[in-house]
Design a protein around this motif. Structure first.
Motif, PDB file in Angstrom:
ATOM      1  N   SER A 270     -26.694  25.446  -7.742  1.00  0.00           N
ATOM      2  CA  SER A 270     -27.010  25.056  -9.120  1.00  0.00           C
ATOM      3  C   SER A 270     -25.772  24.699  -9.948  1.00  0.00           C
ATOM      4  CB  SER A 270     -27.780  26.204  -9.768  1.00  0.00           C
ATOM      5  OG  SER A 270     -27.873  26.014 -11.130  1.00  0.00           O
TER       6      SER A 270
ATOM      7  N   VAL B 197     -24.566  21.018  -9.836  1.00  0.00           N
ATOM      8  CA  VAL B 197     -25.433  19.900 -10.230  1.00  0.00           C
ATOM      9  C   VAL B 197     -24.873  19.098 -11.416  1.00  0.00           C
ATOM     10  CG1 VAL B 197     -27.695  19.314 -11.217  1.00  0.00           C
ATOM     11  CG2 VAL B 197     -27.551  20.798  -9.201  1.00  0.00           C
ATOM     12  N   PRO B 198     -24.451  19.770 -12.514  1.00  0.00           N
ATOM     13  CA  PRO B 198     -23.933  19.003 -13.663  1.00  0.00           C
ATOM     14  C   PRO B 198     -22.754  18.105 -13.279  1.00  0.00           C
ATOM     15  CG  PRO B 198     -24.272  21.293 -14.279  1.00  0.00           C
ATOM     16  CD  PRO B 198     -24.479  21.220 -12.797  1.00  0.00           C
TER      17      PRO B 198
ATOM     18  N   TRP C 204     -31.094  20.408 -17.121  1.00  0.00           N
ATOM     19  CA  TRP C 204     -30.636  19.086 -16.653  1.00  0.00           C
ATOM     20  C   TRP C 204     -31.078  18.020 -17.652  1.00  0.00           C
ATOM     21  CZ3 TRP C 204     -33.184  19.530 -11.122  1.00  0.00           C
ATOM     22  CH2 TRP C 204     -32.553  20.564 -10.394  1.00  0.00           C
TER      23      TRP C 204
ATOM     24  N   ALA D 299     -33.610  23.544 -13.848  1.00  0.00           N
ATOM     25  CA  ALA D 299     -33.920  22.135 -14.150  1.00  0.00           C
ATOM     26  C   ALA D 299     -34.115  21.902 -15.651  1.00  0.00           C
ATOM     27  CB  ALA D 299     -35.171  21.702 -13.384  1.00  0.00           C
TER      28      ALA D 299
ATOM     29  N   LEU E 122     -23.958  15.004 -11.460  1.00  0.00           N
ATOM     30  CA  LEU E 122     -24.594  14.070 -12.381  1.00  0.00           C
ATOM     31  C   LEU E 122     -23.556  13.359 -13.243  1.00  0.00           C
ATOM     32  CD1 LEU E 122     -27.724  16.131 -13.493  1.00  0.00           C
ATOM     33  CD2 LEU E 122     -27.698  14.040 -12.112  1.00  0.00           C
TER      34      LEU E 122
END
Ligand code: C2E
Ligand code: CA
Ligand code: CA
Ligand code: CA
Length: 275
Positions: A262, A265-266, A104, A101, A269
């Motif tokens: 994981s 995630v990018p 992020w 995190a 987003l």
């Protein structure tokens, strides 16, 4: 009593033996998996229901066994609790999740589940603050989710831990609200930053007047107390629209997205904000 016991044992012995052997096997594999760091957090998105933007990810433990595939966290978390490995497991997951995190965007929160069994550790707050320092995640970006059962064992100790966390700037969320034993007095005494309405309500509130009223009341209560409400387990558009109309702030569920590793995630987003 002994004689009865013996008779019972005779009848059940083959099943017992098999169950015990299976349990011993999975225990052994759990210990190995921990050493090999094979259990890792996946991330399920939480959105602002009014804008549709992703605001947080909840870390959900995933154990992929080479032979058995994914083993449910409901199974291995309970086992880790039973055999005294929950502290180590939580440490690993929390460290991994916080370090993920930390990379992020700063406006994205991380939510992590804590086993109720861990709420009896007086040093819990200090341990978590140390992990934040190690991984470089700001305390206000971490949300600790606990269930109502965490409050039963030792309410005073639970209060101390919650206070430590909140004093450090960490947010504390009451998870699975509506399924346990929480009373209104607990809500007003314990100072939660957020409440999650359990997915069992979300699944049926539209066809059940009483549940509809409870959901509406909890949302109003949240507004009155300044506590943000999240609805979990949103599986269809009709549920999402109804919750949005009732003024529920945050939402989570398979409709919005399942937990992803994981690495993904990018991408997720980026996909939601192309600029
Ligand atoms: P939870 O904290 O209530 O997490 C939500 C569970 O609901 C997750 O199951 C999630 O995958 C599932 N879910 C999400 N959206 C939907 C939906 O739209 N419909 C339905 N039917 N289900 C949905 P999961 O990942 O199997 O986790 C189960 C429970 O295991 C969690 O419940 C939590 O209590 C526990 N758990 C998971 N990871 C951890 C962890 O790292 N530490 C601890 N202590 N407990 C964990
Ligand atoms: Ca949770
Ligand atoms: Ca929950
Ligand atoms: Ca749950």
């Amino acid at each position: 009593a002994k004689r009865t016991g013996r008779n019972m044992v005779q009848g059940y012995e083959p099943f017992m033996k098999k169950a015990l052997a299976e349990r011993a096997d999975i225990e052994k594999r759990l210990r190995l998996a921990l050493t090999a760091r094979e259990i890792s957090p996946y991330y399920q998105p939480l959105i602002d229901l009014q804008t549709g933007e992703i605001r947080a990810f909840e870390a959900l433990a995933r154990w992929r066994d080479p032979d058995d595939g994914f083993i449910s966290p409901d199974v291995f978390i309970a086992m880790a609790e039973d055999i005294g490995l929950i502290m180590e497991l939580t440490n690993q997951l929390l460290t991994q999740a916080c370090s993920d995190a930390a990379s992020w965007p700063k406006n994205i929160q991380l939510a992590v589940n804590l086993s109720p069994k861990m709420m009896v550790d007086r040093l819990l707050g200090i341990r978590i603050i140390r992990i934040l320092a190690q991984t470089g995640l700001a305390p206000f970006r971490l949300e600790i989710e606990i269930t109502e059962s965490a409050l039963i064992a030792d309410i005073d100790l639970a209060k101390t831990v919650i206070n430590d966390l909140r004093t450090a700037g960490i947010k504390v969320v009451l998870d699975d609200f509506g399924t346990g034993y929480s009373s209104l007095s607990q809500l007003s005494n314990l100072y939660f930053d957020k409440i999650k309405i359990d997915k069992s309500f979300v699944a049926t509130f539209q066809s059940n007047d009483k549940q509809m009223n409870i959901v509406r009341t909890v949302i109003a209560l949240g507004k009155g107390l300044g506590i943000a409400i999240t609805a979990e387990g949103i599986e269809n558009v009709s549920q999402m629209d109804a919750l949005r109309q009732l003024g529920c702030r945050f939402g989570q569920g398979f409709l919005i997205g399942k937990a992803i590793p994981s690495e993904e995630v990018p991408q997720l987003l980026e996909h939601q904000c192309p600029h």
